[in-house]
Design a protein around this motif. Structure first.
Motif, PDB file in Angstrom:
ATOM      1  N   ALA A 105       0.830  -1.208   0.000  1.00 54.56           N
ATOM      2  CA  ALA A 105       0.000   0.000   0.000  1.00 54.56           C
ATOM      3  C   ALA A 105       0.859   1.250   0.000  1.00 54.56           C
ATOM      4  O   ALA A 105       0.541   2.246  -0.665  1.00 54.56           O
ATOM      5  N   ALA A 106       1.979   1.219   0.740  1.00 55.52           N
ATOM      6  CA  ALA A 106       2.884   2.366   0.759  1.00 55.52           C
ATOM      7  C   ALA A 106       3.489   2.598  -0.623  1.00 55.52           C
ATOM      8  O   ALA A 106       3.613   3.748  -1.075  1.00 55.52           O
ATOM      9  N   LEU A 107       3.843   1.523  -1.315  1.00 51.79           N
ATOM     10  CA  LEU A 107       4.354   1.654  -2.678  1.00 51.79           C
ATOM     11  C   LEU A 107       3.286   2.218  -3.614  1.00 51.79           C
ATOM     12  O   LEU A 107       3.574   3.062  -4.474  1.00 51.79           O
ATOM     13  N   ALA A 108       2.057   1.743  -3.445  1.00 56.18           N
ATOM     14  CA  ALA A 108       0.978   2.180  -4.323  1.00 56.18           C
ATOM     15  C   ALA A 108       0.638   3.647  -4.123  1.00 56.18           C
ATOM     16  O   ALA A 108       0.263   4.342  -5.073  1.00 56.18           O
ATOM     17  N   GLU A 109       0.749   4.144  -2.899  1.00 58.24           N
ATOM     18  CA  GLU A 109       0.478   5.560  -2.659  1.00 58.24           C
ATOM     19  C   GLU A 109       1.436   6.433  -3.455  1.00 58.24           C
ATOM     20  O   GLU A 109       1.075   7.494  -3.963  1.00 58.24           O
ATOM     21  N   ALA A 110       2.690   5.986  -3.579  1.00 52.18           N
ATOM     22  CA  ALA A 110       3.697   6.772  -4.293  1.00 52.18           C
ATOM     23  C   ALA A 110       3.551   6.632  -5.808  1.00 52.18           C
ATOM     24  O   ALA A 110       3.677   7.619  -6.540  1.00 52.18           O
ATOM     25  N   ASN A 111       3.296   5.414  -6.286  1.00 50.89           N
ATOM     26  CA  ASN A 111       3.207   5.175  -7.726  1.00 50.89           C
ATOM     27  C   ASN A 111       2.327   3.951  -7.955  1.00 50.89           C
ATOM     28  O   ASN A 111       2.822   2.829  -8.068  1.00 50.89           O
ATOM     29  N   PRO A 112       1.022   4.138  -8.038  1.00 50.46           N
ATOM     30  CA  PRO A 112       0.128   2.972  -8.121  1.00 50.46           C
ATOM     31  C   PRO A 112       0.332   2.120  -9.367  1.00 50.46           C
ATOM     32  O   PRO A 112       0.233   0.901  -9.302  1.00 50.46           O
ATOM     33  N   VAL A 113       0.619   2.726 -10.502  1.00 50.68           N
ATOM     34  CA  VAL A 113       0.825   1.947 -11.725  1.00 50.68           C
ATOM     35  C   VAL A 113       2.026   1.016 -11.562  1.00 50.68           C
ATOM     36  O   VAL A 113       1.955  -0.184 -11.845  1.00 50.68           O
ATOM     37  N   ALA A 114       3.143   1.571 -11.091  1.00 48.58           N
ATOM     38  CA  ALA A 114       4.346   0.751 -10.906  1.00 48.58           C
ATOM     39  C   ALA A 114       4.118  -0.319  -9.851  1.00 48.58           C
ATOM     40  O   ALA A 114       4.576  -1.459  -9.999  1.00 48.58           O
ATOM     41  N   ALA A 115       3.393   0.015  -8.784  1.00 44.07           N
ATOM     42  CA  ALA A 115       3.165  -0.942  -7.700  1.00 44.07           C
ATOM     43  C   ALA A 115       2.307  -2.111  -8.168  1.00 44.07           C
ATOM     44  O   ALA A 115       2.630  -3.280  -7.912  1.00 44.07           O
ATOM     45  N   LEU A 116       1.215  -1.834  -8.862  1.00 45.22           N
ATOM     46  CA  LEU A 116       0.343  -2.914  -9.327  1.00 45.22           C
ATOM     47  C   LEU A 116       1.075  -3.815 -10.311  1.00 45.22           C
ATOM     48  O   LEU A 116       0.938  -5.047 -10.272  1.00 45.22           O
ATOM     49  N   THR A 117       1.851  -3.210 -11.200  1.00 46.19           N
ATOM     50  CA  THR A 117       2.606  -4.000 -12.174  1.00 46.19           C
ATOM     51  C   THR A 117       3.642  -4.871 -11.482  1.00 46.19           C
ATOM     52  O   THR A 117       3.785  -6.064 -11.789  1.00 46.19           O
ATOM     53  N   GLU A 118       4.365  -4.298 -10.531  1.00 38.13           N
ATOM     54  CA  GLU A 118       5.400  -5.049  -9.811  1.00 38.13           C
ATOM     55  C   GLU A 118       4.795  -6.213  -9.049  1.00 38.13           C
ATOM     56  O   GLU A 118       5.337  -7.328  -9.060  1.00 38.13           O
ATOM     57  N   ILE A 119       3.664  -5.978  -8.406  1.00 35.34           N
ATOM     58  CA  ILE A 119       2.988  -7.039  -7.661  1.00 35.34           C
ATOM     59  C   ILE A 119       2.642  -8.203  -8.586  1.00 35.34           C
ATOM     60  O   ILE A 119       2.949  -9.365  -8.312  1.00 35.34           O
ATOM     61  N   ALA A 120       1.993  -7.885  -9.706  1.00 35.66           N
ATOM     62  CA  ALA A 120       1.511  -8.940 -10.594  1.00 35.66           C
ATOM     63  C   ALA A 120       2.660  -9.695 -11.258  1.00 35.66           C
ATOM     64  O   ALA A 120       2.632 -10.932 -11.333  1.00 35.66           O
ATOM     65  N   VAL A 121       3.663  -8.967 -11.739  1.00 38.73           N
ATOM     66  CA  VAL A 121       4.781  -9.627 -12.417  1.00 38.73           C
ATOM     67  C   VAL A 121       5.520 -10.550 -11.455  1.00 38.73           C
ATOM     68  O   VAL A 121       5.859 -11.695 -11.793  1.00 38.73           O
ATOM     69  N   ARG A 122       5.764 -10.070 -10.246  1.00 37.63           N
ATOM     70  CA  ARG A 122       6.492 -10.885  -9.265  1.00 37.63           C
ATOM     71  C   ARG A 122       5.691 -12.127  -8.886  1.00 37.63           C
ATOM     72  O   ARG A 122       6.240 -13.240  -8.814  1.00 37.63           O
ATOM     73  N   ARG A 123       4.405 -11.976  -8.660  1.00 40.39           N
ATOM     74  CA  ARG A 123       3.582 -13.115  -8.263  1.00 40.39           C
ATOM     75  C   ARG A 123       3.425 -14.117  -9.418  1.00 40.39           C
ATOM     76  O   ARG A 123       3.439 -15.338  -9.196  1.00 40.39           O
ATOM     77  N   LEU A 124       3.279 -13.607 -10.638  1.00 41.99           N
ATOM     78  CA  LEU A 124       3.180 -14.506 -11.782  1.00 41.99           C
ATOM     79  C   LEU A 124       4.465 -15.308 -11.966  1.00 41.99           C
ATOM     80  O   LEU A 124       4.430 -16.511 -12.257  1.00 41.99           O
ATOM     81  N   ARG A 125       5.596 -14.639 -11.806  1.00 39.23           N
ATOM     82  CA  ARG A 125       6.881 -15.333 -11.953  1.00 39.23           C
ATOM     83  C   ARG A 125       7.014 -16.428 -10.890  1.00 39.23           C
ATOM     84  O   ARG A 125       7.450 -17.541 -11.186  1.00 39.23           O
ATOM     85  N   ALA A 126       6.630 -16.109  -9.670  1.00 43.32           N
ATOM     86  CA  ALA A 126       6.740 -17.090  -8.588  1.00 43.32           C
ATOM     87  C   ALA A 126       5.814 -18.278  -8.820  1.00 43.32           C
ATOM     88  O   ALA A 126       6.124 -19.410  -8.427  1.00 43.32           O
ATOM     89  N   ALA A 127       4.675 -18.037  -9.463  1.00 47.00           N
ATOM     90  CA  ALA A 127       3.709 -19.114  -9.718  1.00 47.00           C
ATOM     91  C   ALA A 127       4.042 -19.905 -10.978  1.00 47.00           C
ATOM     92  O   ALA A 127       3.358 -20.888 -11.295  1.00 47.00           O
TER      93      ALA A 127
END
Length: 228
Positions: A105-127
């Motif tokens: 949430a702290a990352l998203a407050e600063a840059n929501p586009v980058a935060a959402l992308t980082e979350i999804a890419v990292r989780r997809l890679r791990a899965a």
């Protein structure tokens, strides 16, 4: 105001929306997708796959940034079956715990586009990426294939396909097929194709069948969803 663009991975779409106080609610149609959202009022939220239209907005002014995950991709990113999120809007903290959600949430407050992308890419890679069955089933049903033909092509019994679809999409293949067919029909109608031709092209019995199905899923007839 609404804008969208490709996210650059896994056929996901990034979108932004800004609503003004007291504006009329927006009708969000079901599309088989799961969205990872950031709201200026609610923080990080997951929007599960809807079976009928969801009315969004209509309250105070709010800014939204969303990452729309294509049908079948949500479980790989979020770590839960899509059926557990069906017709729901769930704070991310309820899925991943307060500590992880607070950091994101702290990352998203600063840059929501980058935060959402980082979350999804990292989780997809791990899965290891999304289950490839999701894209295959969605493409077959979107192309007009029957449920029986889709199950046969996937090498699954109909009951097994139903279970896999609930996990991947939040509902069974028949519901997904209806939702995807509505999307095809509305795209043709918005491009100027007469509704009677749309009905025939998309496999409805007639225009009345198209109207009933759209009203059932969207809450309004197709004419209410076309440009004036």
């Amino acid at each position: 105001m609404y804008r969208e663009r490709p996210a650059g991975f896994a056929r996901a779409v990034l979108w932004t929306s800004t609503t003004t106080a007291g504006a009329a609610p927006t009708r969000v149609l079901p599309d088989g997708c799961v969205d990872l959202l950031w709201s200026s009022r609610s923080g990080l939220v997951v929007a599960g796959p809807d079976r009928t239209a969801h009315l969004a907005g209509g309250g105070p002014a709010e800014r939204w940034v969303g990452l729309r995950l294509p049908p079948g991709t949500g479980p790989a990113v979020l770590g839960v079956p899509a059926v557990e999120l069906r017709d729901r809007r769930v704070p991310l903290a309820d899925l991943w715990g307060d500590r992880d959600a607070a950091r994101l949430a702290a990352l998203a407050e600063a840059n929501p586009v980058a935060a959402l992308t980082e979350i999804a890419v990292r989780r997809l890679r791990a899965a290891g990426g999304p289950d490839p069955l999701g894209a295959r089933v969605a493409a077959a049903l979107a192309g007009g294939a029957t449920v029986a033909a889709t199950a046969a092509e996937a090498g699954l019994a109909p009951r097994a396909l139903h279970r896999r679809c609930r996990h991947l999409f939040g509902y069974g293949p028949k519901t997904l097929a209806r939702i995807l067919r509505m999307g095809r029909a509305l795209a043709l109608a918005r491009a100027g194709t007469p509704l009677a031709e749309v009905a025939a092209h998309c496999g409805y019995a007639d225009q009345a069948h198209l109207t009933r199905d759209v009203r059932d899923l969207a809450g309004v007839p197709p004419t209410a969803l076309l440009p004036r």
